[in-house]
Design an enzyme around this catalytic site. Structure first.
Site, mmCIF file in Angstrom:
data_model
loop_
_atom_site.group_PDB
_atom_site.id
_atom_site.type_symbol
_atom_site.label_atom_id
_atom_site.label_comp_id
_atom_site.label_asym_id
_atom_site.label_seq_id
_atom_site.Cartn_x
_atom_site.Cartn_y
_atom_site.Cartn_z
ATOM 1 N N LYS A 146 50.754 -6.785 87.064
ATOM 2 C CA LYS A 146 50.736 -5.214 87.392
ATOM 3 C C LYS A 146 50.217 -5.113 88.815
ATOM 4 O O LYS A 146 50.665 -4.225 89.676
ATOM 5 C CB LYS A 146 49.824 -4.760 86.460
ATOM 6 N N GLN A 190 43.112 -2.516 79.966
ATOM 7 C CA GLN A 190 43.999 -3.702 79.082
ATOM 8 C C GLN A 190 43.773 -3.858 77.826
ATOM 9 O O GLN A 190 42.313 -4.147 77.576
ATOM 10 C CB GLN A 190 43.783 -4.884 79.946
ATOM 11 N N ASP A 213 49.111 5.104 80.712
ATOM 12 C CA ASP A 213 49.461 4.521 79.494
ATOM 13 C C ASP A 213 50.049 5.343 78.474
ATOM 14 O O ASP A 213 50.702 4.676 77.491
ATOM 15 C CB ASP A 213 48.549 3.578 79.206
#
Length: 386
Positions: A146, A190, A213
């Site tokens: 990322k 994460q 997200d």
């Protein structure tokens, strides 16, 4: 029938605008020669994706997609139904590969242009903050990918790496700091988190305006409601729908089946398909006759995290298959001792479907591309930039 075990995918971030040229193709009349003696009169055909071994003429070097938007151009005196066309050409077709890697590259190029324009116009550069807790190698790899993706398009990347034994409050403190930082437009935690942490508490603490997200319950709730728009949609299901759009797959009015009902992939994927006016069924661990239900689908999105679960017998001829699964299986021929496969048995499915995503190289690259897209959208929204 043998029982089927489902293990829904639990992390979209773990699954690693201009349309593709929709060139018009013309199939030579020899392909349909066997049909010409049939006195048929059917309604016009809706667009479908086919890959044909027949000779084609085209004006560009785009992937060889046959879009049956005008059946009379193929046979001037007859209109042939979608169903009959598929049946007649079954022996001549194989699945078109939906190349997520190339589409993700195209999207990143578009984002790069937009970020450059935004910087020149209002002197703002989008920023993405990532919080990693613990030393899982797979999580570290995802975060590294990322970061590289952010750098490739011009997004500023901020990273916090905390030890495994960090407290939940430490994570919340970092999230609070990023929530208040105007240079940060997206925050990503994460997953998975260490077992001693409350995942929901941590995800819910991310400001909804920076929830790139798409995990915040308010974003999921807005997605589920007609007439309401979420600020962000989960990256993996958003990537699935983007692939369908960019490959010209008609969703409206189609029957779609989502296999898996996780909060991060299956459920939002079903909601997105519903928003596209598909008729949607969700197959899960308590579903009776999942094979029979799946075989009715024009579009299949498989997201259960079980290698090769969806066999060729599950797939209706001509269906479009989006495989979200990324599963390691033993492979003595591989230097790593394993290879990655999807939830769909690719070798069987590619002989029956009209289009299919490979694993790897299908949905995975789209997940990160959608994360970058969400971060850019967040920056534009915060600075009222069109």
């Amino acid at each position: 029938m043998a029982s089927v075990k489902f293990t829904d995918c639990s992390s979209s971030t773990a699954a690693a605008a201009l349309l593709l040229p929709s060139s018009r193709y013309r199939v030579r009349h020899s392909v349909l020669h066997s049909l010409r003696s049939m006195p048929l009169q059917f309604a016009p055909v809706k667009p479908i994706l086919l890959r044909t071994t027949a000779t084609i003429s085209h004006a560009s070097a785009s992937p060889s997609i046959v879009t049956a938007t005008n059946p009379t151009a193929w046979s001037p005196h007859r209109k042939i139904s979608n169903h009959l066309l598929l049946s007649a050409m079954a022996a001549e077709t194989s699945a078109k590969i939906i190349d997520g890697k190339s589409i993700a590259k195209q999207i990143r190029d578009e984002i790069t242009v937009e970020i450059s324009r935004m910087k020149d116009t209002v002197d703002v550069v989008p920023g993405l903050a990532v919080i990693l807790v613990g030393d899982r190698k797979d999580s570290a790899t995802y975060v590294r990918n990322k970061k590289k993706a952010c750098e490739s398009v011009g997004i500023n990347s901020y990273e916090v790496h905390l030890p495994e034994d960090s407290t939940e409050q430490e994570v919340l403190n970092h999230i609070s700091g990023f929530n208040d930082d105007p240079s940060v437009h997206g925050i990503l935690v994460q997953l998975p988190l260490p077992s001693h942490m409350n995942e929901q508490n941590i995800l819910n603490s991310v400001c909804i305006e920076k929830d790139v997200d798409g995990f915040h319950p308010l974003n999921i709730g807005r997605l589920a409601m007609r007439g309401r728009e979420p600020l962000f949609v989960s990256c993996t299901p958003k990537g699935c729908i983007e692939l369908l759009h960019r490959y010209g797959v008609d969703i409206k009015g189609r029957r779609a089946v989502v296999i898996g009902r996780s909060n991060i992939v299956g459920t939002p994927a079903a909601l997105l398909l519903q928003r596209e006016d598909a008729t949607v069924s969700v197959v899960h661990s308590r579903t009776n006759n999942p094979e029979e239900i799946t075989r009715q689908a024009d579009i299949i999105i498989a997201a259960v995290g079980q290698a090769n679960m969806v066999r060729g017998s599950w797939i209706k001829p001509g269906a479009v298959v989006i495989d979200v699964g990324i599963n390691p299986v033993e492979d003595a021929k591989s230097a790593k001792g394993y290879r990655l496969v999807g939830d769909v048995c690719y070798e069987e499915a590619c002989k029956i479907a009209s289009a299919i995503t490979p694993v790897p190289g299908g949905v995975g690259p789209m997940t990160i591309a959608m994360l970058l897209s969400n971060t850019l959208s967040s920056a534009k929204r915060m600075h009222n930039y069109k």
